[in-house]
Design a protein around this motif. Structure first.
Motif, PDB file in Angstrom:
ATOM      1  N   GLN A   1     -24.496  -9.668 -21.267  1.00 26.85           N
ATOM      2  CA  GLN A   1     -23.671 -10.484 -22.169  1.00 26.85           C
ATOM      3  C   GLN A   1     -23.564  -9.859 -23.553  1.00 26.85           C
ATOM      4  OE1 GLN A   1     -25.683 -14.247 -21.909  1.00 26.85           O
ATOM      5  NE2 GLN A   1     -24.526 -14.916 -20.111  1.00 26.85           N
ATOM      6  N   ASN A   2     -24.511  -9.000 -23.890  1.00 25.45           N
ATOM      7  CA  ASN A   2     -24.456  -8.285 -25.165  1.00 25.45           C
ATOM      8  C   ASN A   2     -23.847  -6.892 -25.017  1.00 25.45           C
ATOM      9  OD1 ASN A   2     -25.993  -9.748 -27.562  1.00 25.45           O
ATOM     10  ND2 ASN A   2     -27.085 -10.265 -25.672  1.00 25.45           N
ATOM     11  N   GLY A   3     -23.170  -6.647 -23.891  1.00 26.87           N
ATOM     12  CA  GLY A   3     -22.476  -5.382 -23.693  1.00 26.87           C
ATOM     13  C   GLY A   3     -23.368  -4.232 -23.273  1.00 26.87           C
ATOM     14  N   ARG A   4     -24.606  -4.485 -22.905  1.00 26.43           N
ATOM     15  CA  ARG A   4     -25.535  -3.421 -22.494  1.00 26.43           C
ATOM     16  C   ARG A   4     -25.617  -3.397 -20.962  1.00 26.43           C
ATOM     17  NH1 ARG A   4     -29.237  -2.298 -26.695  1.00 26.43           N
ATOM     18  NH2 ARG A   4     -28.277  -2.817 -28.711  1.00 26.43           N
ATOM     19  N   VAL A   5     -24.524  -3.058 -20.319  1.00 27.85           N
ATOM     20  CA  VAL A   5     -24.471  -3.102 -18.858  1.00 27.85           C
ATOM     21  C   VAL A   5     -25.413  -2.069 -18.244  1.00 27.85           C
ATOM     22  CG1 VAL A   5     -22.983  -2.865 -16.837  1.00 27.85           C
ATOM     23  CG2 VAL A   5     -22.113  -3.979 -18.892  1.00 27.85           C
ATOM     24  N   SER A   6     -25.420  -0.857 -18.807  1.00 25.26           N
ATOM     25  CA  SER A   6     -26.295   0.198 -18.269  1.00 25.26           C
ATOM     26  C   SER A   6     -27.760  -0.197 -18.390  1.00 25.26           C
ATOM     27  CB  SER A   6     -26.045   1.516 -19.004  1.00 25.26           C
ATOM     28  OG  SER A   6     -24.712   1.930 -18.852  1.00 25.26           O
ATOM     29  N   MET A   7     -28.133  -0.753 -19.537  1.00 22.37           N
ATOM     30  CA  MET A   7     -29.517  -1.186 -19.720  1.00 22.37           C
ATOM     31  C   MET A   7     -29.847  -2.341 -18.778  1.00 22.37           C
ATOM     32  SD  MET A   7     -31.478  -2.419 -23.220  1.00 22.37           S
ATOM     33  CE  MET A   7     -31.206  -0.851 -24.055  1.00 22.37           C
ATOM     34  N   ALA A   8     -28.865  -3.211 -18.542  1.00 26.15           N
ATOM     35  CA  ALA A   8     -29.081  -4.312 -17.605  1.00 26.15           C
ATOM     36  C   ALA A   8     -29.403  -3.764 -16.219  1.00 26.15           C
ATOM     37  CB  ALA A   8     -27.848  -5.207 -17.545  1.00 26.15           C
TER      38      ALA A   8
END
Length: 638
Positions: free
Chosen positions: A268-275
């Motif tokens: 939700q904070n735009g950190r898809v790779s980290m997710a």
């Protein structure tokens, strides 16, 4: 076969349910009468005839005090099963030996959990003996119902309080956004447990006050997983991702909830790779919720292929897993994938929800496809779902089947404002203006507040029916009766109503009253059309000039100049007509050429007048010159 097995199992559960309830009742009775190893026979002096007492009372003795606990457990069982009327019946018919503060407390708690605070209060006021549990239960009930003032008044009257009473009041105040009062209560508590601390931390975190939340979190004498999760969630919602990650790394006992929270919050904070990194770090026994969270992350980010790969690798899927992907395929207008996955879902024996059916329904392109979904919804018993009924109504209308749309409307037991508005739009789109206005009147009679879309449908109906005064009245209702600001669509409809009636000057007054930032080309085009229809030359000149000035795309303004030139020509103003043509030629405006298109082998081919850009341009002109044009000339001469 899987569907048949599911129906069989469901029927078996329904048949067994009353038997299980009866068995549990007998179990409570046997526990209460444990010293007697032999069951009592019907007709024994301690039994009531079945005609004199409700079922479930037959095993309770009037004398032993031990019956009170067993009877209260029986009432509690009915409450847990959601059988409030049955529980009330047993409560009212309780024998003397079962009555007392214990049974009252059970019934009071049942009322509170069922949301019937009014009945809980009546029972509480009639209780001769009120313990701290009864007081706390009613305070909690008021807080759950949002009646914090009543809860606080009762809390202040309590003869004694425990940590649960204080916590209920703190939580109730926090849920209403009364953080000041919640903090005062928290600070005044004689003792606090981990739940109380967590409630206060979460209250600050939910309101975005993460500094105060972290201050309390650091002061906590001990923490549980809920405390950590509340604080991490607060950081993620506030966009403070690094602090959330740091706190998560400090967490010693992580569970699937905390891992899933991190995956969702990072995405939700735009950190898809980290997710995805956190998802891959999760313990191997990921539950379905974690998989669904990651699939949702990819789908919301537009990475549908990656979402599908993850979906295909799931060890097990539930209804939510299928629904997520089908819904996002539908939103991405990838009909084939949505329908294909839906069919695979059915073959896998997973029963779709109304939400899934709605997602597939919106991809339908014909009445046949809508009817197939309608039939499946009927089979699954989902037609009582208002949202699905609304979608059926709308899709039948879009596919041109107004009678089926009307049937879908009629069978809906609970109709909301969207239902009525959808039916109005269906009538309006099919030229049934009188039906549209009748539906509007019935909607108001049923107490539903119209939305902006509702008014657009009603005004459009007035336009097609030529009901000028009715349209003006409805337009006035928007602001004066419902406190809404008329949109540009409402104003455009009113202009259309007036122009059809030849009241061009009134239409111009409506346009003049439109705020400049709201005015668009559509409303000016309608007004220019009215000028053309009724030969209002002066008005046409004003509108044409306004259109030419307001158009941000000069290449699209040719139509305005053409319309203005036609109005001037119809009035015999040839010099001004020529000036309009010269103005168009002298500007960057060019008249949009005519076009046509054909579909060959599932591929669309678009042709413009004088087209030289098509890849097969030479072959096309050769065929025209050598074959088609001679044939046309021959046919004309014959």
């Amino acid at each position: 076969m899987p569907r048949a097995f599911q129906l069989l199992r469901r029927r078996r559960r329904l048949l067994l349910r009353p038997l299980l309830q009866a068995a549990l009742l007998r179990l409570h009775c046997s526990l209460a009468n444990h010293p007697d190893p032999y069951p009592r026979l019907p007709g024994h002096r301690d039994f009531r005839p079945a005609s004199d007492a409700p079922a479930g009372l037959a095993g309770f003795d009037e004398t032993p005090q031990r019956d009170a606990v067993a009877y209260a457990a029986t009432v509690g069982l009915q409450l847990r099963l959601g059988e409030l009327p049955r529980a009330e019946e047993l409560f009212r018919a309780a024998p003397r030996s079962a009555r007392g503060h214990h049974l009252d407390a059970v019934m009071l708690d049942g009322y509170v959990k069922a949301g019937r605070v009014d009945r809980a209060r009546r029972l509480f006021d009639g209780m001769t003996e009120k313990g701290v549990i009864a007081w706390t239960s009613l305070v909690s009930g008021y807080c759950r119902a949002g009646c914090v003032d009543e809860a606080r008044a009762l809390f202040d009257l309590m003869p004694s309080r425990n940590v649960v009473s204080w916590t209920a009041m703190v939580q109730g105040s926090a849920h209403r956004g009364m953080l000041g009062e919640a903090r005062e209560l928290f600070d005044a508590m004689p003792e606090r447990n981990v739940v109380t601390w967590t409630v206060m931390v979460k209250a600050y975190a939910d309101c975005g006050r993460v500094v105060e939340a972290m201050e309390l979190f650091d002061r906590m004498p001990w923490r549980n997983s809920y405390s950590w999760t509340a604080m991490i969630s607060g950081f993620l919602r506030a966009g403070r991702v690094d602090e959330a990650v740091h706190l998560f790394e400090r967490m010693q006992h992580r569970n699937v909830v905390s891992w899933t929270l991190m995956v969702t919050g990072l995405a939700q904070n735009g950190r898809v790779s980290m997710a995805r990194e956190f998802f891959d770090r999760m313990p191997k026994n990921k539950d379905i919720a974690a998989w669904n969270a990651m699939i949702t992350v990819y789908a919301n980010d537009g990475q549908m292929d990656e979402a599908r790969r993850l979906f295909d690798s799931m060890p097990a899927k539930d209804q939510v897993s299928w629904s997520i992907l089908i819904d996002d395929y539908a939103k991405s207008e990838r009909k084939d994938e949505a329908v294909g996955l839906f069919l695979l879902m059915l073959r896998s024996g997973v029963s779709p929800s109304s939400t899934t059916l709605t997602s597939v329904l919106v991809t339908s392109e014909s009445t046949v496809e809508v009817g197939q979904i309608h039939g499946l919804a009927t089979t699954l018993g989902l037609l009582s779902e208002t949202s699905l009924g609304n979608a059926l109504l709308t899709m039948y209308s879009r596919s041109g089947d107004l009678p089926s749309a009307w049937q879908a409307f009629k069978i809906l037991q609970e109709k909301d404002a969207i239902t009525w508005t959808s039916m109005m739009q269906a009538f309006a789109n099919h030229g049934r203006a009188s039906c549209t206005l009748q539906a509007f009147a019935h909607m108001l009679q049923h107490g539903h507040d119209p939305s902006s879309t509702t008014f657009t449908a009603a005004l459009s109906a007035c336009s097609h029916a030529g009901l000028v005064e009715k349209g003006q009245d409805i337009f006035g209702f928007i602001r004066h009766a419902y406190g809404l600001e008329p949109t540009i669509e409402h104003r455009t409809c009113l202009v259309d109503i007036l122009r059809r009636a030849g009241r061009v000057r009134e239409a111009m007054e409506v346009v003049d009253a439109v705020p400049p930032e709201m005015r668009d080309e559509a409303i000016l085009r309608r007004l220019l059309g009215a000028c053309m229809m009724h030969n209002e030359v002066d008005a046409a000149r004003e509108v044409g000039e306004a259109l030419a000035k307001s158009d941000e795309n000069p290449s699209g303004s040719g139509g305005y100049y053409t319309a203005l030139a036609n109005v001037l020509a119809s009035a015999g103003l040839w010099d001004e007509m020529a000036a309009a043509w010269r103005a168009m030629k002298g500007s960057k405006v060019r008249k949009t050429p005519g076009m046509s298109w054909i579909v060959v082998d599932a591929r669309s081919h678009v042709f413009f007048s004088g087209d030289q850009m098509h890849l097969q341009c030479a072959e096309i002109y050769e065929m025209l010159d050598d074959t088609l044009v001679p044939q046309i000339k021959k046919d004309d001469g014959s």
